[in-house]
Design an enzyme around this catalytic site. Structure first.
Site, PDB file in Angstrom:
ATOM      1  N   SER A  12     -10.097 -12.562   1.484  1.00 15.30           N
ATOM      2  CA  SER A  12     -11.261 -13.439   1.549  1.00 15.30           C
ATOM      3  C   SER A  12     -12.222 -12.918   2.609  1.00 15.30           C
ATOM      4  O   SER A  12     -11.835 -12.150   3.496  1.00 15.30           O
ATOM      5  CB  SER A  12     -10.840 -14.867   1.906  1.00 15.30           C
ATOM      6  OG  SER A  12     -10.669 -15.009   3.311  1.00 15.30           O
ATOM      7  N   ASP A  13     -13.462 -13.352   2.548  1.00 18.44           N
ATOM      8  CA  ASP A  13     -14.368 -13.115   3.663  1.00 18.44           C
ATOM      9  C   ASP A  13     -14.050 -14.147   4.753  1.00 18.44           C
ATOM     10  O   ASP A  13     -13.252 -15.054   4.562  1.00 18.44           O
ATOM     11  CB  ASP A  13     -15.827 -13.208   3.201  1.00 18.44           C
ATOM     12  CG  ASP A  13     -16.756 -12.337   4.038  1.00 18.44           C
ATOM     13  OD1 ASP A  13     -16.435 -12.092   5.220  1.00 18.44           O
ATOM     14  OD2 ASP A  13     -17.797 -11.903   3.541  1.00 18.44           O
ATOM     15  N   TRP A  14     -14.700 -13.995   5.891  1.00 18.72           N
ATOM     16  CA  TRP A  14     -14.415 -14.796   7.085  1.00 18.72           C
ATOM     17  C   TRP A  14     -14.542 -16.300   6.778  1.00 18.72           C
ATOM     18  O   TRP A  14     -15.624 -16.791   6.463  1.00 18.72           O
ATOM     19  CB  TRP A  14     -15.381 -14.400   8.196  1.00 18.72           C
ATOM     20  CG  TRP A  14     -15.169 -15.097   9.514  1.00 18.72           C
ATOM     21  CD1 TRP A  14     -15.326 -16.421   9.767  1.00 18.72           C
ATOM     22  CD2 TRP A  14     -14.799 -14.484  10.753  1.00 18.72           C
ATOM     23  NE1 TRP A  14     -15.073 -16.685  11.081  1.00 18.72           N
ATOM     24  CE2 TRP A  14     -14.742 -15.508  11.720  1.00 18.72           C
ATOM     25  CE3 TRP A  14     -14.510 -13.185  11.135  1.00 18.72           C
ATOM     26  CZ2 TRP A  14     -14.412 -15.273  13.064  1.00 18.72           C
ATOM     27  CZ3 TRP A  14     -14.191 -12.948  12.464  1.00 18.72           C
ATOM     28  CH2 TRP A  14     -14.136 -13.970  13.411  1.00 18.72           C
ATOM     29  N   GLY A  15     -13.412 -17.008   6.853  1.00 14.58           N
ATOM     30  CA  GLY A  15     -13.422 -18.456   6.693  1.00 14.58           C
ATOM     31  C   GLY A  15     -13.695 -18.947   5.295  1.00 14.58           C
ATOM     32  O   GLY A  15     -13.846 -20.160   5.087  1.00 14.58           O
ATOM     33  N   ALA A  16     -13.738 -18.048   4.304  1.00 16.76           N
ATOM     34  CA  ALA A  16     -14.199 -18.438   2.970  1.00 16.76           C
ATOM     35  C   ALA A  16     -13.242 -19.388   2.262  1.00 16.76           C
ATOM     36  O   ALA A  16     -13.666 -20.181   1.420  1.00 16.76           O
ATOM     37  CB  ALA A  16     -14.444 -17.200   2.111  1.00 16.76           C
TER      38      ALA A  16
END
Length: 714
Positions: A264-268
């Site tokens: 995932s991307d950051w915090g996604a």
């Protein structure tokens, strides 16, 4: 290591330890002491046992720091599974190359690969194993800040650059070549098409459109062997990417056969809650895992809830095992089980990071990335015996690295002034700032005017600050700031030749600059060696050869404006044709545009046949002659148009290009081969096939100035 050995390791892990392998934390989290929970661990309510089994970390680099952290980590990990280090190395580690949009403007795949190879070596010797690059998102809206991280608006060109960057980062043998790093293609999918050009915003398009224009570059990067792919922040057909089973399982895993790591991307994952598809962290964890997300970056949904979801039967432990296996396979491919400190080498780090050789490569790529947008009356190249005034906020600025340069140091960068000092007699140079990027004073403006009066030619160094583009830095107005336009206006009143150097992370609305300048050189954010490369081009030691990979709009009101658009039922002729009442519908500068200090003449194009069949490709030939007085490089571009398809087809589609170097008077024959496969597209039933009928073929120096010929596909 055999898969069975990895499976044996997984069998020894507790469920909690398995889940920890699927977590990625920032380096700050690992500052926690044995009895102290602070920072990200505290914020995400994680314990030290989870930290000691966390699978990967981002944002830590430097051989000494990485070795220290890996040693400490392995003291606590009872299975001896090494930690995986990842980072955002986008266009250079410490030797910063031009932003990717600039690298795209080289139309040189070898240079792109070289830039990634240099970045990989510096990254690897500093202990990092994975880079979150390349970003291959197709972009048609320059308001979006992350335009700077893309290579433009064309699916074919983006795909070619995706392959080149992956080759450069990973090399041919990732296991044994410790000077390379694993590449992570991003952001899957269609992140570059947010409504309004606003970062993280909704993406809304048909699957047919997504497959035809947006997906090819991701697939190209994966086909080239990229080990990871990252989910995007946006929704696709109403479902956020990190929970989108159709994207991640049906297309990525089943159709494309991707076996690598999906991160995932950051915090996604946690952001599925504000998106409105998850009520809480537990549902977010469930939906992300069911979609096939292997690693959750910087949010705690997996660690808080996957164990519970398994216990209640909502998630099969086998799904978690499969994700863990992919993570361990990546660690094994990188050789981390044999050498957890892979590549990290303090002595080698000092030798190669920001080395003279790497600076030389950065200088070459930068010079080839610059696009000459205008050169009235052959104002460029500059004559060394002329008195020059260097004026503008970027005259001495070292803010030329651009966004996503991470460890790039401005004090190591070469400004334009530094470049002038190294290249010319400073007795012929006067300098004034004129204004800041967004502010000015009457005194600064007056000084600039007086300085310009004492020169034969004025060089204006203008543009955006680096923070004006990049993630979350979208702009509704893409003109230069008002103080810079006022500076141009006042200098123009002196009636002296003006050469404008543009620093920018996106295509700009150039009103107030384009008409007033005699010459314009777009240098993007050129990186560490920017000032030297700029002066190489200004003084003619390098002939500019870059070409735009995104159209420059006439006005922000046209956006999105791109070359491979559809026609309408009422083209731009007659009182009821598609048009604006107040501006043209064509961009100011088209895709593929770029001037040179020399001129190139194209012969009439020839084809070996006007009939193309599946078994008999045809060849298209054109002679290109350097009809000027200087050696130069031309990028010859080949486009097609399907005149009548089952689905409306773009007015032009790039299918091939060739960069040719020619001495004055030299002529070369350029040959393109066209196959039936190149004429295929996604039909309304999503079948990939061609339609028999008439096609128009185009050859030229850009997407606008072309000659054409028609053929028949049978």
């Amino acid at each position: 290591m055999e898969n069975q050995q990895l499976l044996n390791i997984i069998d020894q892990l507790t469920l909690k330890e398995k889940i920890a392998q699927l977590i990625q934390l920032s380096g700050v989290a690992f500052d926690a002491k044995d009895s102290e929970i602070t920072g990200p661990l505290e914020e995400m309510n994680m314990d030290l046992d989870t930290l000691h089994h966390t699978g990967s970390v981002l944002g830590i680099s430097g051989a000494s720091e990485v070795i220290k952290l890996q040693k400490e980590y392995l003291k606590h990990n009872r299975h001896g599974i090494p930690l995986l280090f990842m980072a955002d190395v986008i266009h250079g580690y410490k030797t910063i190359f031009p932003i990717p949009l600039g690298i795209g403007a080289t139309w040189d795949l070898n240079l792109a690969e070289k830039s990634a190879e240099v970045a990989a070596l510096e990254t690897a010797v500093s202990g990092v194993h994975v880079t979150f690059a390349p970003m291959v998102d197709l972009v048609r809206d320059p308001r979006w800040g992350r335009v700077m991280e893309s290579t433009g608006e064309d699916p074919f060109l983006n795909s070619e650059f995706a392959r080149a960057f992956v080759r450069g980062f990973q090399g041919k043998d990732l296991t044994n070549d410790v000077g390379r790093v694993a590449a992570c293609v991003k952001h899957f999918a269609a992140y570059g098409a947010p409504e309004g050009g606003r970062d993280y915003n909704t993406v809304n398009m048909s699957e047919r459109q997504m497959r035809e224009h947006y997906l090819p570059a991701y697939k190209a990067g994966l086909d080239e062997g990229a080990e990871l792919i990252m989910t995007s922040f946006n929704t696709v057909d109403g479902i956020p990417a990190s929970a989108n089973k159709h994207l991640m399982k049906d297309i990525l895993r089943e159709e494309w056969g991707f076996q690598g790591v999906l991160i995932s991307d950051w915090g996604a994952v946690k952001e599925l809650i504000p998106h409105g598809v998850a009520e809480d962290e537990k549902e977010a964890a469930y939906k992300a895992m069911r979609a096939g997300v292997d690693i959750e970056m910087m949010s705690p949904c997996y660690v808080h809830h996957l164990e519970e979801l398994v216990q209640e039967g909502s998630i099969e432990e086998a799904e978690i095992d499969q994700a863990v296996l992919r993570v361990l396979q990546l660690k094994d491919k990188l050789g981390l089980f044999e050498n957890p400190y892979r590549g990290a080498d303090e002595l080698r780090e000092k030798e190669v990071v920001l080395s003279a050789e790497h600076r030389k490569a950065a200088r070459e790529v930068a010079a080839k990335s610059f696009v000459l947008l205008k050169n009235q009356n052959q104002t460029l190249p500059l004559q060394r015996d002329k008195k020059l005034a260097l004026i503008g906020p970027f005259a001495k600025s070292k803010d030329i690295l651009g966004s996503w340069s991470w460890l790039g140091a401005q004090d190591q960068a070469v400004s334009i002034f530094d470049g002038f000092v190294a290249k010319t007699d400073v007795a012929n140079l006067v300098v004034a700032q004129g204004c800041e990027v967004e502010t000015s004073t009457a005194e600064m403006l007056a000084e600039a005017i007086e300085t310009a009066k004492n020169a034969d030619i004025i060089v204006l160094a203008l543009g955006e600050a680096a923070w004006m583009s990049g993630e979350s830095n979208s702009r509704a107005s893409i003109q230069l700031p008002a103080v810079q336009l006022e500076l141009v206006k006042q200098i123009k009143a002196l009636n002296k030749p003006i050469v404008t150097i543009l620093f920018n992370g996106r295509p700009l609305d150039l009103h107030g600059v384009f008409e007033e300048s005699d010459a314009i050189l777009d240098v993007w954010f050129p990186g560490t060696e920017g000032g030297n490369a700029i002066c190489d081009v200004l003084f003619g030691d390098v002939n500019p050869s870059g070409k735009l990979t995104m159209s420059f709009p006439y006005s922000v009101g046209q956006i999105p404006v791109y070359y491979n658009h559809f026609n309408t039922g009422r083209p731009q002729s007659g009182p009821y044709g598609t048009r604006y009442l107040d501006i043209p519908i064509e961009p100011l500068l088209p895709f593929g545009f770029g001037l040179s200090y020399t001129t190139f003449t194209y012969s009439e194009m020839q084809v070996t046949s006007t009939v193309l069949t599946k078994d008999n490709p045809i060849q298209i030939q054109v002679d290109v002659t350097n009809s000027g007085e200087l050696a130069g490089e031309e990028i010859v571009q080949f486009y097609i148009r399907d005149i009548a398809g089952e689905i409306v087809r773009p007015v032009k589609e790039l299918k091939a290009f060739e960069k040719v170097s020619l001495q004055p008077g030299e002529r070369k024959t350029i040959t393109f081969t066209l196959t039936e496969e190149q004429l295929r597209y996604y039909h309304s039933d999503l079948q990939w096939q061609s339609d028999p009928g008439t096609f128009e073929l185009f050859v030229g120096p850009n997407s606008r100035d072309v000659q054409s010929i028609k053929i028949i596909l049978k």
